[in-house]
Design a protein around this motif. Structure first.
Motif, mmCIF file in Angstrom:
data_model
loop_
_atom_site.group_PDB
_atom_site.id
_atom_site.type_symbol
_atom_site.label_atom_id
_atom_site.label_comp_id
_atom_site.label_asym_id
_atom_site.label_seq_id
_atom_site.Cartn_x
_atom_site.Cartn_y
_atom_site.Cartn_z
ATOM 1 N N THR A 87 0.874 -1.201 -0.078
ATOM 2 C CA THR A 87 0.104 -0.028 -0.061
ATOM 3 C C THR A 87 0.791 1.220 0.076
ATOM 4 N N GLU A 88 1.940 1.278 0.843
ATOM 5 C CA GLU A 88 2.736 2.397 0.921
ATOM 6 C C GLU A 88 3.464 2.740 -0.366
ATOM 7 N N LEU A 89 4.094 1.619 -0.881
ATOM 8 C CA LEU A 89 4.775 1.729 -2.237
ATOM 9 C C LEU A 89 3.989 2.273 -3.349
ATOM 10 N N ALA A 90 2.794 1.732 -3.309
ATOM 11 C CA ALA A 90 1.771 2.132 -4.561
ATOM 12 C C ALA A 90 1.541 3.506 -4.244
ATOM 13 N N ALA A 91 1.326 4.027 -3.052
ATOM 14 C CA ALA A 91 0.861 5.341 -2.698
ATOM 15 C C ALA A 91 2.023 6.254 -3.312
ATOM 16 N N LEU A 92 3.204 5.947 -2.993
ATOM 17 C CA LEU A 92 4.507 6.722 -3.174
ATOM 18 C C LEU A 92 4.691 6.626 -4.878
ATOM 19 N N GLN A 93 4.422 5.488 -5.343
ATOM 20 C CA GLN A 93 4.745 5.262 -6.725
ATOM 21 C C GLN A 93 3.607 6.338 -7.537
ATOM 22 N N SER A 97 4.258 9.734 -9.857
ATOM 23 C CA SER A 97 3.798 9.880 -10.758
ATOM 24 C C SER A 97 3.009 11.069 -11.311
ATOM 25 N N ARG A 98 2.320 11.332 -10.208
ATOM 26 C CA ARG A 98 1.551 12.920 -10.179
ATOM 27 C C ARG A 98 2.700 13.716 -10.374
ATOM 28 N N ALA A 99 3.690 14.054 -9.611
ATOM 29 C CA ALA A 99 4.675 15.086 -9.613
ATOM 30 C C ALA A 99 5.448 15.068 -10.785
ATOM 31 N N GLN A 103 5.101 17.935 -13.675
ATOM 32 C CA GLN A 103 6.366 18.678 -13.911
ATOM 33 C C GLN A 103 6.568 18.709 -15.605
ATOM 34 N N THR A 104 6.199 17.623 -15.994
ATOM 35 C CA THR A 104 6.372 17.353 -17.756
ATOM 36 C C THR A 104 5.160 18.314 -18.378
ATOM 37 N N LYS A 105 3.927 18.616 -17.734
ATOM 38 C CA LYS A 105 2.827 19.311 -18.437
ATOM 39 C C LYS A 105 3.467 21.053 -18.272
ATOM 40 N N ALA A 106 3.896 21.324 -16.962
ATOM 41 C CA ALA A 106 4.438 22.783 -16.983
ATOM 42 C C ALA A 106 5.537 23.212 -17.808
ATOM 43 N N GLN A 107 6.585 21.805 -17.935
ATOM 44 C CA GLN A 107 7.755 22.349 -18.889
ATOM 45 C C GLN A 107 7.182 22.478 -20.335
ATOM 46 N N THR A 108 6.225 21.692 -20.785
ATOM 47 C CA THR A 108 5.803 21.845 -22.247
ATOM 48 C C THR A 108 4.648 23.037 -22.531
ATOM 49 N N ALA A 109 4.300 23.731 -21.394
ATOM 50 C CA ALA A 109 3.297 24.737 -21.897
ATOM 51 C C ALA A 109 3.976 26.060 -21.971
#
Length: 109
Positions: A87-93, A97-99, A103-109
């Protein structure tokens, strides 16, 4: 009452090492190699996981004189620890992924 576990990066690498083979008994040197942590980092983590009820331990039953080495203390995830680790490792993953997605969306904008 079990002690709550704060899952830091160091704790997550130890949990990931256990999850490589959740049914296996692991000893300290084995976990140090798998996690990349020195003993001074690993053993306090194992103690916290044990106090939380996530890890159980037992001593190897050998004759040190015959084996030519001291008995090993083995560690294994408890059934609850297995659930909590996954559970903890899935939450961390998901958090990573969200973070990274943000960043990817912010960099492409």
């Amino acid at each position: 009452m079990p002690t709550p576990v704060r899952v830091t990066t160091a704790v997550s690498t130890v949990l990931a090492a256990f999850l490589e083979d959740p049914e296996a008994d692991r000893y300290g040197l084995d976990l140090m190699r798998a996690s990349g942590h020195p003993s001074g980092t690993l053993y306090p983590i194992l103690l916290r996981l044990q106090k939380a009820g996530w890890v159980q331990t037992h001593w190897e039953e050998i004759d040190p004189a015959v084996a030519g080495r001291p008995a090993r203390r083995y560690y294994r995830l408890t059934p609850d620890g297995l659930i909590q680790a996954r559970t903890e490792l899935a939450a961390l993953q998901a958090q990573l992924s969200r973070a990274l997605g943000g960043q990817t969306k912010a960099q492409t904008a």
